[in-house]
Design an enzyme around this catalytic site. Structure first.
Site, PDB file in Angstrom:
ATOM      1  N   THR A 211       0.871  -1.180   0.000  1.00  0.00           N
ATOM      2  CA  THR A 211       0.000   0.000   0.000  1.00  0.00           C
ATOM      3  C   THR A 211       0.907   1.229   0.000  1.00  0.00           C
ATOM      4  O   THR A 211       1.991   1.199   0.592  1.00  0.00           O
ATOM      5  CB  THR A 211      -0.890  -0.021   1.259  1.00  0.00           C
ATOM      6  N   VAL A 240     -14.183  -2.695   1.732  1.00  0.00           N
ATOM      7  CA  VAL A 240     -13.468  -1.414   1.646  1.00  0.00           C
ATOM      8  C   VAL A 240     -12.655  -1.250   2.922  1.00  0.00           C
ATOM      9  O   VAL A 240     -13.180  -1.431   4.024  1.00  0.00           O
ATOM     10  CB  VAL A 240     -14.464  -0.247   1.481  1.00  0.00           C
ATOM     11  N   GLY A 263      -1.958  -0.804   6.964  1.00  0.00           N
ATOM     12  CA  GLY A 263      -2.082  -1.925   7.887  1.00  0.00           C
ATOM     13  C   GLY A 263      -3.452  -2.543   7.764  1.00  0.00           C
ATOM     14  O   GLY A 263      -4.110  -2.410   6.724  1.00  0.00           O
ATOM     15  N   GLY A 265      -6.878  -2.553   7.702  1.00  0.00           N
ATOM     16  CA  GLY A 265      -7.773  -1.411   7.541  1.00  0.00           C
ATOM     17  C   GLY A 265      -8.910  -1.383   8.538  1.00  0.00           C
ATOM     18  O   GLY A 265      -9.314  -0.307   9.004  1.00  0.00           O
TER      19      GLY A 265
HETATM   20  N1  ASP Z   1      -4.775  -0.595   4.895  1.00  0.00           N
HETATM   21  C1  ASP Z   1      -4.978  -1.339   3.680  1.00  0.00           C
HETATM   22  C2  ASP Z   1      -6.360  -1.940   3.712  1.00  0.00           C
HETATM   23  O1  ASP Z   1      -6.770  -2.417   4.741  1.00  0.00           O
HETATM   24  C3  ASP Z   1      -3.979  -2.433   3.481  1.00  0.00           C
HETATM   25  C4  ASP Z   1      -2.535  -2.066   3.701  1.00  0.00           C
HETATM   26  O2  ASP Z   1      -2.220  -0.979   4.162  1.00  0.00           O
HETATM   27  O3  ASP Z   1      -1.664  -2.888   3.386  1.00  0.00           O
HETATM   28  O4  ASP Z   1      -7.001  -1.983   2.701  1.00  0.00           O
END
Ligand code: ASP
Length: 340
Positions: A211, A240, A263, A265
């Site tokens: 991400t 989402v 992280g 989400g």
């Molecule tokens: N935060 C993102 C989500 O949950 C995933 C990530 O940051 O790796 O969609």
């Protein structure tokens, strides 16, 4: 105190790096991330170097915009477009697959000078979701457009402004392998319920990160933040995460700071993490460093993710409670660094 608690606190504090601003002259600061959960010790030297060079390139371009007096918003959008176009990252090309074998992308951007913001969720044919998020901010009276409504808005803007692609454009072989690994794991632990500590439901036991996010302070004193992602590998279709949720994965307010998270989400949404960093500064007089630290140590669970943030004085804070988070920082005082 139990030994695991001590190790966790040490991990967070060791990875929290803070850069201080100096004096009152107009300055700029920028921080970027390439996703939490990175495990550089599991990567070969060549892969590591490829990630680092992509981050350095994006940071250099973001820094150049700010150095020449450009806006924080332009720097944030430019950096994120570059990372979305790079198949290494879980944003734009290179995005993870959902459980149905498709890509659904989320992004948001926020302008700290007036709290205007825009976001898109679950888009499937938009090459650069961050660009569409910015158009939602500037050309609609809404904040968040999702799925078909977001695609219809992109149609309306035209492909010269919002380039479109087939969903398969986002596919890369490594994300296919990641989906297979995740499906196998999921089957193996179907008996246990979903939770942020059940490895079947989290992506951070996998060295494929990606991400992306960017926060910036420009020479005019304006802050901006943006985040873009394909979400979590093997997610339910329609899921989402926090990245397009303003206040969870992204936040910017000139009164305090700009924040981008990466992280699990669901945890960032439950705890309004990005907004909480700003709120701690505004209402409890916390420093940027302490507000970031508190969210990583006391609000999120160990291994949930990381944060990058820059405040109105140009201080930068970067931290994670995972094994690592690829990130980069640069400022008007000559600081320039990419680290894991
Ligand atoms: N935060 C993102 C989500 O949950 C995933 C990530 O940051 O790796 O969609």
């Amino acid at each position: 105190m139990k030994s695991w608690q001590l190790i966790f606190i040490l991990l967070v504090s060791v990875s929290l790096c803070v850069s201080q601003s100096h004096g009152d002259e107009p300055t700029f600061s920028i921080a970027i991330h390439g996703g939490a959960g990175s495990k550089p010790h599991l990567m070969d030297a060549e892969t590591k170097a490829t990630y680092e060079s992509a981050m350095k390139d994006a940071l250099t371009q973001g820094k150049a915009i700010l150095e020449s007096g450009g806006t924080a918003l332009d720097a944030v959008e430019k950096v994120i477009v570059l990372l979305e176009d790079n198949p290494l990252f879980n944003a734009g090309q290179g995005a993870v697959f959902n459980a149905d074998g498709k890509h659904e992308l989320d992004a948001s951007i926020m302008n700290g000078s007036d709290l205007s913001c825009g976001a898109v969720a679950g888009v499937k044919t938009v090459k650069n979701p961050i660009g569409l998020a910015r158009k939602v901010m500037t050309e609609t009276r809404h904040v968040l457009l999702a799925t078909d409504g977001a695609e219809a808005f992109a149609d309306q803007l035209g492909s010269d402004k919002i380039p479109r692609v087939e969903n398969s454009y986002f596919t890369t072989p490594k994300r296919k392998m990641q989906l297979e690994r995740r499906r196998t794991k999921r089957k193996a632990s179907q008996a246990s319920p979903p939770s942020s500590t059940n490895p079947a439901y989290v992506c951070f036991d996998d060295p494929l990160i990606g991400t992306v996010g960017c926060v910036a302070l420009d020479k005019h004193g304006n802050l901006a933040a943006g985040t873009s992602t394909g979400g979590m590998s093997n997610k339910r279709f329609g899921r989402v995460g926090d990245s397009p949720v303003v206040g969870a994965g992204t936040y910017a307010d000139n009164k305090t700071c700009a924040v981008s998270g990466t992280g699990i989400g669901e945890e960032y949404i439950r705890k309004s993490v990005a907004y909480n960093v700003a709120a701690q500064m505004q209402y409890a007089n916390a420093t940027l460093e302490n507000a970031v630290k508190d969210n990583l140590e006391n609000r999120l669970n160990p291994n949930d993710g990381g944060l990058i943030a820059v405040d109105k004085d140009g201080n930068i804070a970067v931290g994670t409670n995972t094994a690592g988070m690829l990130h980069g920082i640069a400022d008007g005082k000559g600081q320039f660094k990419v680290a894991w």
